[in-house]
Design a protein around this motif. Structure first.
Motif, PDB file in Angstrom:
ATOM      1  N   HIS A 172       0.872  -1.179   0.000  1.00 46.50           N
ATOM      2  CA  HIS A 172       0.000   0.000   0.000  1.00 46.50           C
ATOM      3  C   HIS A 172       0.902   1.219   0.000  1.00 46.50           C
ATOM      4  CE1 HIS A 172      -3.836  -2.065   0.752  1.00 46.50           C
ATOM      5  NE2 HIS A 172      -3.100  -2.914   1.413  1.00 46.50           N
ATOM      6  N   GLN A 222      -5.144  -4.529  -3.737  1.00 51.85           N
ATOM      7  CA  GLN A 222      -3.885  -5.238  -3.781  1.00 51.85           C
ATOM      8  C   GLN A 222      -3.518  -5.592  -5.218  1.00 51.85           C
ATOM      9  OE1 GLN A 222      -4.039  -8.565  -1.132  1.00 51.85           O
ATOM     10  NE2 GLN A 222      -4.747  -7.351   0.605  1.00 51.85           N
ATOM     11  N   GLU A 265      -0.790   3.594   6.130  1.00 55.47           N
ATOM     12  CA  GLU A 265      -0.978   2.477   5.204  1.00 55.47           C
ATOM     13  C   GLU A 265      -0.783   1.130   5.900  1.00 55.47           C
ATOM     14  OE1 GLU A 265       1.901   3.683   2.387  1.00 55.47           O
ATOM     15  OE2 GLU A 265       0.501   4.889   1.208  1.00 55.47           O
ATOM     16  N   TYR A 307      -3.637  -1.744   6.432  1.00 54.37           N
ATOM     17  CA  TYR A 307      -3.415  -3.126   6.004  1.00 54.37           C
ATOM     18  C   TYR A 307      -3.626  -4.094   7.171  1.00 54.37           C
ATOM     19  CZ  TYR A 307      -1.032  -7.336   4.473  1.00 54.37           C
ATOM     20  OH  TYR A 307      -0.720  -8.633   4.168  1.00 54.37           O
ATOM     21  N   ASN A 364      -6.638  -7.030   7.389  1.00 53.23           N
ATOM     22  CA  ASN A 364      -6.241  -8.435   7.433  1.00 53.23           C
ATOM     23  C   ASN A 364      -6.219  -8.978   8.853  1.00 53.23           C
ATOM     24  OD1 ASN A 364      -5.108  -9.112   4.475  1.00 53.23           O
ATOM     25  ND2 ASN A 364      -4.594  -7.011   5.012  1.00 53.23           N
TER      26      ASN A 364
END
Length: 653
Positions: free
Chosen positions: A240, A314, A575, A579, A583
């Motif tokens: 990212h 992604q 970023e 992320y 996740n």
């Protein structure tokens, strides 16, 4: 150890005597003057050194006296494997004799000088050269005879890494692939390129090229032939990243840069063409199945959905979209299994997006939020007082507080640390110390657990025997003794490895050469929590339970460099945090075990920001730096800071 510039006594140029009839005595005096002006060369020759670093305040005057070139005597040191000359505004060309005099050179670093508009004479042939860094100069073109070297036979047959970022290049040499056929990484960021030469992507032209960065140029078209770069290697972490974090190298380590003398092993394939003028992404790019890290942000693509995807999705999703055809310029025919797989994924995606709209989903996925908390909103503002002594050592300091980081799940802490320091084998993403900070020679980043920081803070410069620190992973020691320990470790490392280069903190010792005072950051308890550019303190070490951080950037170059690097660091933190949150389910299985190592359980209420969602912003609090009288020197972030052009970033003020 790499040799730094001479101390102040050695830097002084000898006075030139005027008069007639100097004769042989005048020649001897001139020779003695040259020897006194370049004591590093005497030492390198006497000790048969293989590394040489020329930098520092006295370098510019000496190079100017040599006619804007490197001294010819430098090219009589045939044992050199590593040569770096950086930060010299009077160096306009390397000078003749480099290729003939340094046949064993493995790494040549000539960054932040004034080389240009071409290279006369050309650099090659350099048969052993593996790393070439010409970034931050004034190069406009590299035509035959004024470029990197001949094409037949190859002038740079072993070159693996080429960095031409931060120049004024409008075109690349058409014979680059023939001159450097084993090139693995190519950094062209921040030039004026409007196209790649067609020969660069011919089948078999650069079979090993796995990292290509050409952000911040004027590229209008990307040839479908880019799919011929078939040796792209897989990467480990979806990116990212942002175009602002890239420049000098693609290698390094946890505590310091990876030695330029060792072979490059790209951790993964990267393609960064952000902030150009591209209108289409060729569907043939999907023919690179091992490509794992791409960045096309900042381009006005005709396919608006694809434009939004490159801002937040992604790499795998983008390649699947291209493989399936997408909209705008399409792939056309596709192999049977790939085509069917693409259709299936498109159907699944449509089901997930039904009722919400694809654009809204991508908008949400691509949003990064940063909220700035101003002085008037924060009664517990952290203040740093700068003492006058730092003016002659490392005068520029910028600080900030960031709240809301979630470092507990999985590898979140490791990713955060890796964005500052490049570990061997880690993804070739944005490594701030290695890139923007130029291996700490321009600036140094330090990050602290805010809960362990007691303000107000004092940024001072003290004699190395007058202050102590508990370095990361070590016992409390005086700064003088720490530097001595590191020097001894470096010597022992050389003996054990039987080579001249060193790694880790030892790579930065030369930055303190000739300094009578060392910079340090002291908290309200009188404890030193930072010793730039060497180490932080164990007292404020970042842990997995850390959610609020104090950030510092120091520099001997300029205040704007500190601010630019702080901008890049905070954006990268946003970023990484995004992320991690996206996740969370994948990594949550390892959370209890990871936190048990740190001695903390999983209590969401104990960590601010633990319940945040993907749209919750990081909070950035202003930090003021004042002088001894309390007069404001700098406040960060000001209205001019955190001014990102990227559409996927929203700053709430």
């Amino acid at each position: 150890m790499a040799l730094s510039g001479p101390d102040r006594k050695l830097c002084r140029m000898p006075r030139k005597r005027t008069g007639r009839g100097c004769g042989s005595g005048g020649a001897m005096a001139a020779a003695a003057a040259v020897s006194e002006a370049w004591p590093e060369l005497d030492l390198a020759e006497r000790e048969r050194r293989r590394e040489l670093l020329l930098t520092g305040p006295g370098l510019e005057e000496r190079v100017r006296a040599a006619g804007g070139r490197l001294p010819p005597r430098l090219f009589t040191l045939p044992l050199l494997h590593y040569l770096e000359v950086s930060g010299c505004g009077s160096l306009r060309e390397p000078g003749p004799g480099l290729a003939q005099g340094l046949p064993q050179l493995h790494s040549l670093v000539l960054r932040r000088n004034a080389l240009g508009p071409g290279l006369s004479p050309e650099l090659g042939p350099l048969p052993a050269l593996r790393v070439l860094d010409l970034s931050g100069n004034a190069l406009e073109a590299l035509p035959p005879g004024q470029g990197l070297g001949p094409a037949e036979p190859p002038g740079l047959p072993q070159l693996q890494s080429l960095n031409l970022s931060g120049n004024r290049l409008r075109e690349l040499p058409a014979d680059l692939a023939r001159c450097a056929p084993r090139l693995q990484t190519l950094n062209l960021t921040g030039n004026r390129l409007d196209a790649f030469p067609a020969a660069l992507f011919l089948p078999g032209a650069l079979p090993l090229l796995s990292e290509l960065a050409a952000a911040d140029n004027c590229l209008r078209e990307l040839s479908p032939d880019i799919a011929h770069l078939a040796s792209l290697k897989p990467d480990g972490l979806p990116s990212h990243g942002t175009s602002g974090l890239r420049s000098q190298a693609f290698s390094g380590s946890r505590h310091g840069p990876h030695s330029p003398l060792s072979p490059l092993h790209p951790a993964g394939s990267t393609l960064d063409l952000s902030n150009n003028q591209l209108s289409e992404i060729p569907a043939e790019l999907a023919d690179c199945p091992k490509l794992k890290d791409i960045n096309f942000r900042g381009n006005r693509l005709r396919d608006k959905r694809l434009e939004k995807m490159v801002s937040g999705c992604q790499t795998r999703s983008i390649l699947e979209y291209l493989r399936a055809g997408g909209r705008g310029r399409c792939r056309g025919k596709a192999e049977g299994p790939d085509k069917e797989e693409g259709r299936r994924k498109r159907r699944e995606r449509k089901k997930r997006e039904s009722g919400e709209g694809a654009d809204a989903v991508v908008d949400e996925a691509s949003r990064l939020l940063l909220r700035v908390l101003h002085v008037s909103e924060n009664p517990s503002l952290l203040t740093v007082r700068a003492s006058p002594e730092v003016r002659d050592v490392r005068p520029f300091f910028v600080g900030a507080v960031v709240r809301g980081m979630d470092l507990r799940p999985g590898n979140a802490l490791k990713r955060f640390l890796s964005c500052q320091h490049r570990r061997p084998g880690s993804p070739a993403a944005d490594k701030l110390h290695e890139d923007l900070c130029e291996k700490r020679t321009v600036a140094t980043i330090a990050t602290h657990d805010l809960g362990a920081v007691r303000g107000p803070l004092l940024y001072a410069a003290r004699p190395p025997q007058d202050f102590k620190i508990i370095p990361l992973g070590r016992r409390e020691v005086k700064a003088k003794d720490l530097v001595r320990q590191l020097q001894l470790e470096a010597e022992e490392h050389r003996k054990q490895k039987k080579r001249q280069n060193v790694s880790g903190l030892h790579r930065y010792l030369h930055l303190l050469d000739g300094k009578e005072h060392y910079p340090c950051l002291v908290d309200a308890d009188g404890d030193v929590i930072s010793f730039p550019p060497i180490t932080n303190s164990e007292k404020t070490k970042i842990k997995k339970t850390t959610s609020d951080l104090f950030l510092e950037v120091t520099s001997a170059a300029s205040l704007q460099i500190c601010k630019d690097i702080m901008d890049a660091l905070i954006l990268k933190m946003a970023e990484i945090n995004k992320y991690t949150l996206e996740n969370r389910e994948e990594s949550s299985l390892s959370d209890p075990e990871s936190d048990a190592v740190c001695g903390h359980g999983l209590d969401p209420k104990a960590t601010p920001g633990a319940e945040v969602t993907g749209s919750t912003p990081l909070v950035v609090e202003q930090v003021r730096v004042v002088d001894e009288e309390g007069h404001l020197k700098v406040v960060y972030p000001s209205k001019m800071d955190l001014d990102f052009a990227a559409a996927h970033v929203t700053v709430l003020r």
